[in-house]
Design a protein around this motif. Structure first.
Motif, PDB file in Angstrom:
ATOM      1  N   ARG A  26       0.830  -1.205   0.000  1.00 29.34           N
ATOM      2  CA  ARG A  26       0.000   0.000   0.000  1.00 29.34           C
ATOM      3  C   ARG A  26       0.867   1.259   0.000  1.00 29.34           C
ATOM      4  O   ARG A  26       0.568   2.232  -0.696  1.00 29.34           O
ATOM      5  CB  ARG A  26      -0.927  -0.003   1.218  1.00 29.34           C
ATOM      6  N   TYR A  27       1.935   1.216   0.802  1.00 31.58           N
ATOM      7  CA  TYR A  27       2.803   2.388   0.834  1.00 31.58           C
ATOM      8  C   TYR A  27       3.515   2.566  -0.505  1.00 31.58           C
ATOM      9  O   TYR A  27       3.711   3.695  -0.977  1.00 31.58           O
ATOM     10  CB  TYR A  27       3.831   2.257   1.954  1.00 31.58           C
ATOM     11  N   THR A  28       3.917   1.442  -1.124  1.00 34.52           N
ATOM     12  CA  THR A  28       4.569   1.535  -2.426  1.00 34.52           C
ATOM     13  C   THR A  28       3.655   2.189  -3.444  1.00 34.52           C
ATOM     14  O   THR A  28       4.086   3.035  -4.241  1.00 34.52           O
ATOM     15  CB  THR A  28       4.978   0.129  -2.903  1.00 34.52           C
ATOM     16  N   ARG A  29       2.371   1.803  -3.417  1.00 34.21           N
ATOM     17  CA  ARG A  29       1.419   2.411  -4.345  1.00 34.21           C
ATOM     18  C   ARG A  29       1.297   3.909  -4.090  1.00 34.21           C
ATOM     19  O   ARG A  29       1.324   4.727  -5.017  1.00 34.21           O
ATOM     20  CB  ARG A  29       0.065   1.733  -4.187  1.00 34.21           C
ATOM     21  N   GLU A  30       1.176   4.283  -2.814  1.00 36.58           N
ATOM     22  CA  GLU A  30       1.049   5.711  -2.492  1.00 36.58           C
ATOM     23  C   GLU A  30       2.336   6.451  -2.841  1.00 36.58           C
ATOM     24  O   GLU A  30       2.306   7.569  -3.365  1.00 36.58           O
ATOM     25  CB  GLU A  30       0.735   5.877  -1.008  1.00 36.58           C
ATOM     26  N   HIS A  31       3.471   5.802  -2.547  1.00 40.15           N
ATOM     27  CA  HIS A  31       4.753   6.446  -2.836  1.00 40.15           C
ATOM     28  C   HIS A  31       4.928   6.653  -4.334  1.00 40.15           C
ATOM     29  O   HIS A  31       5.385   7.710  -4.776  1.00 40.15           O
ATOM     30  CB  HIS A  31       5.882   5.583  -2.276  1.00 40.15           C
ATOM     31  N   GLN A  32       4.556   5.635  -5.130  1.00 35.84           N
ATOM     32  CA  GLN A  32       4.684   5.766  -6.574  1.00 35.84           C
ATOM     33  C   GLN A  32       3.750   6.845  -7.118  1.00 35.84           C
ATOM     34  O   GLN A  32       4.120   7.592  -8.032  1.00 35.84           O
ATOM     35  CB  GLN A  32       4.394   4.424  -7.236  1.00 35.84           C
ATOM     36  N   SER A  33       2.557   6.936  -6.547  1.00 33.12           N
ATOM     37  CA  SER A  33       1.626   7.981  -6.983  1.00 33.12           C
ATOM     38  C   SER A  33       2.185   9.356  -6.667  1.00 33.12           C
ATOM     39  O   SER A  33       2.156  10.267  -7.508  1.00 33.12           O
ATOM     40  CB  SER A  33       0.270   7.786  -6.301  1.00 33.12           C
ATOM     41  N   ALA A  34       2.700   9.500  -5.438  1.00 34.63           N
ATOM     42  CA  ALA A  34       3.263  10.793  -5.060  1.00 34.63           C
ATOM     43  C   ALA A  34       4.497  11.114  -5.885  1.00 34.63           C
ATOM     44  O   ALA A  34       4.708  12.271  -6.295  1.00 34.63           O
ATOM     45  CB  ALA A  34       3.611  10.780  -3.570  1.00 34.63           C
TER      46      ALA A  34
END
Length: 799
Positions: free
Chosen positions: A415-423
């Motif tokens: 989940r953090y990877t997804r958010e990090h990639q989006s950011a």
């Protein structure tokens, strides 16, 4: 002693002491005269009955008349001269029962006790062992008598650090000191089970006679292997809660799981995840139904060469249908093959794995799904080949618990990877992809996003083209991390572009930016009153470099000072008033003008560059000065040096820095004239401009330039305050006409009516020029217009 008739034939001093009668008083008397009937039966009859040795409850009358309840032990003797004789032992019931229990206890310890007892003589060699201890010593016991503990259990070790390294040394201390030792944990392989390691809890105490002379040492041992393994499992779970998920990096989390499992649980562990999980997406049921989308993330073995591995990390893993891995993904349940059958159908369909399992002698196999929040994300495979014990139910429970904990951490990392990639995608879309080519400066930059644990930050940089060939340089940093910081960075960068296009001085630009940050913070607080992350503040450094004067104007808001690397002296950190960070308000910003010598390098950077290595800004400034030395190097090489010296490891904060080499426009490409403040100066201005265009061989621009110069000078003389000056600037791809005066009144472009004679001057300028505008100076303003050069390679000044 009693004869066959129940008459007293012998009387010991102990009997006299017990009953009070002297021997001459009772010899020849019937024993019944000294006793009381019990259950209607005479004592003489009961005591003289033939049979094995037995214990009887009797009541005797003391010489004083009181009754004594005693216990009698009767033993038949061979016939004597007086015939059959019975020896009667009389005693206190409590004492006799105590001795009975003591004898029963000794018999039980010797034969039935689960606690192993071994007696070592004064030479610390085995002298005796009970049945429990002898079970660990196959064969006849005689072959072990006379051996030391270290000879009986070679290769064993004491697990308790506070005791000597060997049991023989420990028993020597007990024999010498007489001090009892308990709870010594001892690990080794007994002779009865040489392939399986056991753990015992041992206790030692000295054996001594009534005079205190040491006779040896007694050892009590209890096999606590199961308890020890349970404690080890509990300790492993506690350790795993700290080790697994120490970061929000998905691959590191998986690696931590394998480090926990090998070698303490398995000889080989592999973790495979679905492609959707690795991409940061939520896996669906369709993904979990097959194994074709599985990818090897990490594996670990007791051997460094990883002989069990068929694929390498990063490769897709193809498990055949019906395999334990396929069953895990489809059912969400673990599959335990305590004894691996190599003839199973799924192995026949996978000859590579089957051959590898057979060669290594892998005998036990366990596949556990990685599930979190009801979703299966992958599968962990465990195998044993060096460890002789197969996987048991206890191992399955342990691995399931570890897998469940790891799965939650993996899902959090996903989940953090997804958010990090989006950011990160948002942030990169908001940052400049390429710096615009500027004749006034040569520039190079680096932007390094933070690691996944810290999250995306809000650092940004820009090189902005300004009027009259000048260049704006900006570096900023939004406080905080995450998508909010990236979005705020984009808003501030856009605002800087807009404010810079108005050609505001650096201090005024920061003032407007400060007001914007304050408004954004108030809006965020009103929209999210319960502490949802909003705009917390930012720092910024803004500079305007003029290649005509070789001077730059700086202003900063809570940002590190710029560094100026000279050719002939040490790196200088310019003394620019710091000013408060953006969003604080209350204090004005100050601008400082600095001359930029030829060949210097100007570096602007965020604070992450200084604190990335050890957190100390002074050390960071020192390293930065060393990295910027020798500014005559290519700028890309300078950037590489800065990255190598100041960012040895991945930064925990975003880092952005901009390295520029300011350049001056050649003197022959700039022409400046002071004009008389009178209408006749308009014609003079047209002549000067026409002559300079002829000199620059830009005759095709003569008409346009004369019209622009005429209109701008006319407006200055009619509506402004003198003196008036005209400047022509020629760059590689444009020609700039600039007219300055001492009035702060700004002209406005308007469309004149049909009957009006004036009001068309700026309209004409806008039609002929590519861009035009007004910028204010300390003593007035400058109205400028730019025209593109048709052939930038032509136009060298005539000799």
């Amino acid at each position: 002693m009693l004869d066959a008739e129940g008459l007293v034939a012998g009387w010991s001093p102990e009997a006299e002491h017990l009953l009070g009668y002297r021997a001459q008083e009772v010899l020849g008397q019937p024993v019944d005269s000294l006793s009381v009937h019990v259950d209607g039966q005479r004592a003489g009859e009961r005591l003289t009955q033939s049979g094995p040795e037995r214990w009887l409850d009797v009541v005797f009358r003391h010489r004083s008349g009181r009754l004594l309840r005693l216990v009698a032990a009767c033993r038949q003797l061979p016939a004597t001269v007086i015939g059959p004789t019975t020896v009667v032992f009389l005693g206190d019931p409590e004492h006799v029962r105590g001795r009975q229990l003591q004898q029963a206890m000794l018999h039980g310890i010797s034969t039935h006790s689960p606690v192993g007892m071994t007696i070592y003589g004064p030479d610390l060699r085995m002298a005796w062992a009970n049945a429990a201890a002898r079970q660990e010593l196959p064969g006849t016991f005689d072959q072990y008598v006379g051996r030391s503990e270290d000879e009986l259990y070679p290769g064993s070790e004491v697990l308790s650090a506070q005791y000597p390294a060997t049991i023989t040394q420990l028993m020597g201390k007990v024999l010498d000191s007489g001090q009892t030792v308990t709870g010594v944990h001892y690990r080794g392989c007994p002779a009865s089970d040489p392939d399986r390691e056991h753990v015992w809890s041992l206790s030692y105490y000295r054996l001594q006679d009534a005079d205190g002379r040491a006779l040896g040492v007694c050892e009590e041992s209890v096999d606590v292997t199961d308890l020890h393994q349970a404690q080890q499992r509990l300790a492993l779970l506690n350790e795993a809660s700290v080790l697994i998920g120490s970061t929000l990096d998905l691959h590191r989390t998986v690696q931590e799981l394998t480090e926990v499992l090998v070698p303490r649980v398995a000889d080989f562990t592999a973790v495979d995840l679905l492609g959707d999980v690795l991409a940061g997406r939520e896996p669906d049921a369709r993904s979990a139904r097959g194994t074709g989308d599985l990818c090897r993330v990490a594996h670990r073995s007791v051997r460094e060469d990883l002989p069990e591995a068929v694929v390498t990390p990063g490769q897709r893993v193809g498990y055949s249908q019906g395999s334990p891995h396929w069953q895990c993904l489809t059912s969400g349940q673990p599959v335990l093959n305590a004894v691996l059958d190599l003839s199973q159908p799924w192995l026949r369909e996978d000859p590579v794995r089957s051959d590898r399992l057979r060669k290594l002698g892998i005998h036990s196999h366990l596949a556990v799904p990685l599930r979190a929040r009801g979703v299966t994300m992958g599968v962990a495979t465990l195998m044993r080949w060096r460890t002789p014990d197969p996987f048991a139910a206890e191992d399955l429970l342990l691995v399931e618990e570890l897998a469940a904990r790891a799965a939650v951490c993996i899902d959090n990392a996903r989940r953090y990877t997804r958010e990090h990639q989006s950011a990160l995608t948002l942030q990169r879309s908001l940052l400049p992809h390429e710096l615009p080519t500027q004749e006034a400066v040569e520039a190079a930059y680096r932007y390094l996003p933070a690691d996944t644990e810290a999250g995306v930050g809000g650092d940004w940089f820009d090189v902005l083209p300004l009027a009259c060939a000048r260049v704006g340089l900006v570096v900023g940093d939004v406080i905080g991390h995450g998508i909010h910081a990236a979005a705020t960075m984009g808003r501030l960068r856009t605002a800087v572009h807009t404010l810079a296009d108005l050609d505001l001085p650096p201090d005024e630009l920061l003032t407007h930016l400060d007001d914007l940050v304050s408004r954004l913070a108030l809006e965020a607080e009103a929209a999210h009153p319960y502490g949802i992350e909003g705009v917390l503040g930012a720092s910024c450094l803004y500079a305007i470099y003029d290649p005509v004067t070789r001077r730059a104007i700086f202003a900063r808001a809570g940002h590190p000072p710029p560094a100026l690397a000279h050719l002939d002296k040490a790196v200088e950190f310019l003394d620019i008033p710091a000013g408060p960070p953006l969003g604080v308000g209350g204090l004005p910003f100050e601008s400082v003008e600095v001359e930029i010598p030829e060949g210097c390098v100007l570096a602007l950077y965020t604070d992450g560059l200084l604190t990335a290595s050890d957190g100390d800004e002074d050390t960071g400034l020192e390293r930065l000065g060393f990295a910027l030395a020798h500014p005559d190097r290519p700028l890309e090489e300078v950037c590489d040096t800065m990255e190598r010296l100041l960012l040895p490891d991945r930064a925990h904060d975003d880092v952005a820095f901009l390295v520029t080499r300011p350049r001056a426009l050649p003197a022959e490409n700039v022409a400046t004239w002071d004009l008389a403040f009178e209408p006749a100066a308009v014609g003079r201005a047209r002549e000067l401009a026409s002559d300079r265009l002829t000199q620059w061989r830009l005759l095709e621009l003569t008409f346009s330039v004369e019209l622009i110069v005429s209109e701008l000078v006319t407006n200055a003389i009619r509506h402004a305050i003198g003196p008036v000056a005209l400047r022509l600037i020629r760059t590689q791809n444009r020609l700039i006409c600039a007219v300055s005066d001492h009035s702060s009144t700004s002209p406005h472009l308007q469309r004149a009516n049909v009957g009006e004679e004036g009001g068309r001057g700026l309209f004409l300028v806008a039609q002929f020029a590519q861009r035009w505008g007004t910028r204010y100076t300390g003593d007035g303003k400058v109205i400028w217009a730019e025209l593109p050069l048709a052939d930038p390679s032509a136009g060298n000044p005539q000799p």
